[in-house]
Motif scaffolding. Structure first.
Motif, PDB file in Angstrom:
ATOM      1  N   GLU A 229      63.971  43.266  52.322  1.00  0.00           N
ATOM      2  CA  GLU A 229      62.761  43.996  52.428  1.00  0.00           C
ATOM      3  C   GLU A 229      62.044  43.685  53.767  1.00  0.00           C
ATOM      4  O   GLU A 229      62.189  42.508  54.061  1.00  0.00           O
ATOM      5  CB  GLU A 229      61.908  43.907  51.115  1.00  0.00           C
ATOM      6  N   THR A 230      61.066  44.579  54.212  1.00  0.00           N
ATOM      7  CA  THR A 230      60.339  43.855  55.404  1.00  0.00           C
ATOM      8  C   THR A 230      58.970  44.022  55.130  1.00  0.00           C
ATOM      9  O   THR A 230      58.517  44.533  54.067  1.00  0.00           O
ATOM     10  CB  THR A 230      60.590  44.877  56.630  1.00  0.00           C
ATOM     11  N   ARG A 231      57.944  43.321  55.802  1.00  0.00           N
ATOM     12  CA  ARG A 231      56.496  43.478  55.744  1.00  0.00           C
ATOM     13  C   ARG A 231      55.830  43.638  57.187  1.00  0.00           C
ATOM     14  O   ARG A 231      56.469  43.168  58.222  1.00  0.00           O
ATOM     15  CB  ARG A 231      55.873  42.365  55.034  1.00  0.00           C
ATOM     16  N   SER A 232      54.635  44.226  57.183  1.00  0.00           N
ATOM     17  CA  SER A 232      54.120  44.291  58.480  1.00  0.00           C
ATOM     18  C   SER A 232      53.174  43.138  58.478  1.00  0.00           C
ATOM     19  O   SER A 232      53.052  42.362  57.533  1.00  0.00           O
ATOM     20  CB  SER A 232      53.173  45.610  58.436  1.00  0.00           C
ATOM     21  N   TYR A 233      52.612  42.680  59.625  1.00  0.00           N
ATOM     22  CA  TYR A 233      51.747  41.368  60.186  1.00  0.00           C
ATOM     23  C   TYR A 233      50.588  41.817  59.206  1.00  0.00           C
ATOM     24  O   TYR A 233      50.068  40.876  58.817  1.00  0.00           O
ATOM     25  CB  TYR A 233      51.333  41.676  61.610  1.00  0.00           C
ATOM     26  N   ALA A 234      49.932  42.880  59.174  1.00  0.00           N
ATOM     27  CA  ALA A 234      48.926  43.182  58.289  1.00  0.00           C
ATOM     28  C   ALA A 234      48.941  42.948  56.949  1.00  0.00           C
ATOM     29  O   ALA A 234      48.240  42.278  56.230  1.00  0.00           O
ATOM     30  CB  ALA A 234      48.453  44.622  58.196  1.00  0.00           C
ATOM     31  N   GLN A 235      50.280  43.164  56.229  1.00  0.00           N
ATOM     32  CA  GLN A 235      50.612  43.063  54.960  1.00  0.00           C
ATOM     33  C   GLN A 235      50.653  41.537  54.581  1.00  0.00           C
ATOM     34  O   GLN A 235      50.238  41.029  53.692  1.00  0.00           O
ATOM     35  CB  GLN A 235      51.888  43.658  54.567  1.00  0.00           C
ATOM     36  N   ILE A 236      51.241  40.573  55.643  1.00  0.00           N
ATOM     37  CA  ILE A 236      51.166  39.310  55.684  1.00  0.00           C
ATOM     38  C   ILE A 236      49.722  38.825  55.616  1.00  0.00           C
ATOM     39  O   ILE A 236      49.395  37.791  54.570  1.00  0.00           O
ATOM     40  CB  ILE A 236      51.994  38.669  56.661  1.00  0.00           C
ATOM     41  N   ALA A 237      48.719  39.036  56.387  1.00  0.00           N
ATOM     42  CA  ALA A 237      47.452  38.835  56.372  1.00  0.00           C
ATOM     43  C   ALA A 237      46.932  39.291  55.153  1.00  0.00           C
ATOM     44  O   ALA A 237      46.047  38.313  54.693  1.00  0.00           O
ATOM     45  CB  ALA A 237      46.822  39.467  57.467  1.00  0.00           C
ATOM     46  N   GLN A 238      47.083  40.131  54.552  1.00  0.00           N
ATOM     47  CA  GLN A 238      46.350  40.528  53.123  1.00  0.00           C
ATOM     48  C   GLN A 238      47.048  39.563  52.238  1.00  0.00           C
ATOM     49  O   GLN A 238      46.374  38.906  51.180  1.00  0.00           O
ATOM     50  CB  GLN A 238      46.959  42.097  52.952  1.00  0.00           C
ATOM     51  N   ALA A 239      48.502  39.220  52.292  1.00  0.00           N
ATOM     52  CA  ALA A 239      48.987  38.053  51.524  1.00  0.00           C
ATOM     53  C   ALA A 239      48.471  37.021  51.217  1.00  0.00           C
ATOM     54  O   ALA A 239      48.279  36.080  50.142  1.00  0.00           O
ATOM     55  CB  ALA A 239      50.570  38.167  51.456  1.00  0.00           C
ATOM     56  N   ILE A 240      47.859  36.317  52.364  1.00  0.00           N
ATOM     57  CA  ILE A 240      47.393  35.047  52.559  1.00  0.00           C
ATOM     58  C   ILE A 240      45.873  34.845  52.466  1.00  0.00           C
ATOM     59  O   ILE A 240      45.228  34.175  52.642  1.00  0.00           O
ATOM     60  CB  ILE A 240      47.860  34.389  53.769  1.00  0.00           C
ATOM     61  N   GLY A 241      45.219  36.365  52.263  1.00  0.00           N
ATOM     62  CA  GLY A 241      43.808  36.635  51.829  1.00  0.00           C
ATOM     63  C   GLY A 241      43.002  36.283  52.887  1.00  0.00           C
ATOM     64  O   GLY A 241      41.800  36.318  53.089  1.00  0.00           O
ATOM     65  N   GLN A 242      43.513  36.737  54.270  1.00  0.00           N
ATOM     66  CA  GLN A 242      42.740  36.604  55.302  1.00  0.00           C
ATOM     67  C   GLN A 242      43.204  38.443  56.150  1.00  0.00           C
ATOM     68  O   GLN A 242      43.626  38.115  57.027  1.00  0.00           O
ATOM     69  CB  GLN A 242      43.170  35.512  56.433  1.00  0.00           C
ATOM     70  N   PRO A 243      42.563  39.168  55.704  1.00  0.00           N
ATOM     71  CA  PRO A 243      43.081  40.580  56.076  1.00  0.00           C
ATOM     72  C   PRO A 243      43.015  40.935  57.790  1.00  0.00           C
ATOM     73  O   PRO A 243      43.530  41.838  58.398  1.00  0.00           O
ATOM     74  CB  PRO A 243      42.495  41.575  55.313  1.00  0.00           C
ATOM     75  N   ARG A 244      41.749  40.283  58.143  1.00  0.00           N
ATOM     76  CA  ARG A 244      41.648  40.338  59.524  1.00  0.00           C
ATOM     77  C   ARG A 244      42.107  39.773  60.542  1.00  0.00           C
ATOM     78  O   ARG A 244      42.070  39.719  61.825  1.00  0.00           O
ATOM     79  CB  ARG A 244      39.844  40.148  60.027  1.00  0.00           C
ATOM     80  N   ALA A 245      43.034  38.616  60.043  1.00  0.00           N
ATOM     81  CA  ALA A 245      43.712  37.508  60.918  1.00  0.00           C
ATOM     82  C   ALA A 245      45.156  38.060  61.263  1.00  0.00           C
ATOM     83  O   ALA A 245      46.173  37.340  61.381  1.00  0.00           O
ATOM     84  CB  ALA A 245      43.936  36.271  60.175  1.00  0.00           C
ATOM     85  N   ILE A 246      45.425  39.501  61.417  1.00  0.00           N
ATOM     86  CA  ILE A 246      46.430  40.032  61.986  1.00  0.00           C
ATOM     87  C   ILE A 246      47.277  39.346  63.262  1.00  0.00           C
ATOM     88  O   ILE A 246      48.327  39.042  63.203  1.00  0.00           O
ATOM     89  CB  ILE A 246      46.607  41.473  62.039  1.00  0.00           C
ATOM     90  N   ARG A 247      46.425  39.140  64.233  1.00  0.00           N
ATOM     91  CA  ARG A 247      47.023  38.516  65.358  1.00  0.00           C
ATOM     92  C   ARG A 247      47.255  37.081  65.319  1.00  0.00           C
ATOM     93  O   ARG A 247      48.256  36.653  65.833  1.00  0.00           O
ATOM     94  CB  ARG A 247      45.872  38.511  66.594  1.00  0.00           C
ATOM     95  N   ALA A 248      46.398  36.457  64.494  1.00  0.00           N
ATOM     96  CA  ALA A 248      47.133  34.948  64.176  1.00  0.00           C
ATOM     97  C   ALA A 248      48.236  34.830  63.409  1.00  0.00           C
ATOM     98  O   ALA A 248      48.962  33.949  63.488  1.00  0.00           O
ATOM     99  CB  ALA A 248      45.801  34.400  63.354  1.00  0.00           C
ATOM    100  N   VAL A 249      48.295  35.614  62.427  1.00  0.00           N
ATOM    101  CA  VAL A 249      49.545  36.022  61.816  1.00  0.00           C
ATOM    102  C   VAL A 249      50.854  36.216  62.781  1.00  0.00           C
ATOM    103  O   VAL A 249      51.865  35.583  62.544  1.00  0.00           O
ATOM    104  CB  VAL A 249      49.468  37.141  60.710  1.00  0.00           C
ATOM    105  N   ALA A 250      50.672  37.092  63.659  1.00  0.00           N
ATOM    106  CA  ALA A 250      51.709  37.419  64.650  1.00  0.00           C
ATOM    107  C   ALA A 250      51.915  36.107  65.296  1.00  0.00           C
ATOM    108  O   ALA A 250      53.333  35.791  65.664  1.00  0.00           O
ATOM    109  CB  ALA A 250      51.342  38.465  65.512  1.00  0.00           C
TER     110      ALA A 250
END
Length: 362
Positions: A287-308
């Protein structure tokens, strides 16, 4: 899978999966024409993949040209393609003489055109034949040093004629000069692990894996330095309990026998980075996830660039599966180990989505 001359023997879904995985098994046997661009390519072409409905399949360049497609300038489908047996013979030649300083003159004497071999190895392995041979020489030298041999003895065994050349190559690969890499009987050690995607550098002790990276990654030197500073130890050469288990489980993973790893790991990063890396380990194989989905998973939906950024800083490749993160539009995006490796890893893990393999794991 047995490959035959005609693409008609394979359903479009199989061929499209091979295109997305840049499967070298189809080299010289199937070409793809892209309706939206009018270009035909090898299935190993590094260009961005077309949509499946825009693909037409051909057994050779003449068929593609008659259908109105022109050759891709990037993958050069009109050029000669060494067959699988030729590539396998050259790889066995390196394995038989890992300390030999191979050159283009050697390839010419064997009847090969160096540029053709160079392109074929780079497409299939992400490195040229000579780069693969050089890594084998460095690996041989590292093995000698791990056994306690002096640097000069390891240098000669690895086929380097000058000490400066050996030290420079070793420093580029590991980030340390060879004398500094001598194991001192304990602590962290760097080990070389062979995989179908090329060699990997594993750093660990008897308790945990601290680093797992491809030696051609540009950030390897910085990663090694970070591990050394964070642990307060100089990294030696050798094999530890952690690196031994890593080698075993990687072998099982690529053989289709293990969908997940149960290795004790010690990733070095910030608290935020470790949260991202933990979320990556929660993504099931296949399975795969997007950066936005990972940001949602850690409870910081706005931190997409930081997740990347955290994804890019992962120092324990494959075990912490940063290759399972893709762009929001479904594109594979970048991968520090090379996009071709990311494609191969996703292709390997597709097998773990089947019911027969759903129970595989630790």
């Amino acid at each position: 899978m047995s490959i035959h001359d005609s693409p008609a023997r394979h359903d479009p879904a199989t061929l499209y999966a091979a295109l997305c995985a840049r499967d070298p098994a189809f080299e010289g046997r199937v070409l793809v024409g892209v309706v939206s661009t009018g270009i035909f390519c090898r299935l190993t072409c590094p260009a961005r993949k077309p949509r499946p409905e825009n693909c037409r399949w051909f057994a050779n360049a003449d068929e593609a040209a008659r259908a109105g497609f022109r050759p891709c300038k990037r993958c050069q489908p009109l050029g000669g393609v060494p067959d699988d047996a030729t590539i396998a013979r050259l790889r066995r030649a390196i394995e038989a003489e890992p300390s030999r300083p191979w050159s283009e003159a050697d390839l010419i004497r064997l009847g090969h055109e160096p540029s053709t071999i160079r392109r074929a190895f780079r497409r299939q392995f992400g490195m040229t034949f000579l780069q693969m041979a050089r890594q084998a020489r460095l690996k041989a030298g590292a093995a000698r040093m791990a056994q306690g041999d002096k640097v000069i003895e390891a240098q000669l065994d690895a086929g380097f004629e000058s000490a400066s050349g050996f030290r420079a190559a070793f420093a580029r690969l590991f980030g340390y000069p060879p004398a500094a890499m001598r194991a001192d009987g304990g602590g962290l050690v760097a080990d070389w692990i062979d995989t179908p995607l090329g060699g990997m550098i594993a750093v660990g002790d008897d308790n945990a894996l601290h680093l797992l990276e491809f030696p051609d990654r540009k950030a390897l030197k910085a990663q090694l330095a970070r591990v050394s500073v964070a642990s307060g130890q100089r990294i030696g050469l050798g094999r530890s309990a952690a690196t031994r288990r890593t080698a075993e489980q990687l072998g099982q993973f690529f053989a289709g026998e293990r969908a997940s790893f149960d290795l004790p790991i010690h990733p070095h990063g910030t608290e935020f980075q470790r949260r991202v890396w933990a979320a990556l380990r929660d993504i099931p194989a296949g399975e795969t996830r997007s950066y936005a989905q990972i940001a949602q998973a850690i409870g910081q939906p706005r931190a997409i660039r930081a997740v990347a950024r955290a994804n890019a800083c992962n120092g324990i490749a494959i075990v912490i599966p940063c290759h399972r993160v893709i762009g929001a539009d479904g594109s594979l995006t970048g991968y520090a180990g090379g996009l071709w490796r990311k494609e191969r890893l996703i292709a390997v893990e597709n097998a773990y989505r089947t019911p027969a393999n759903s129970g595989l794991g630790a």
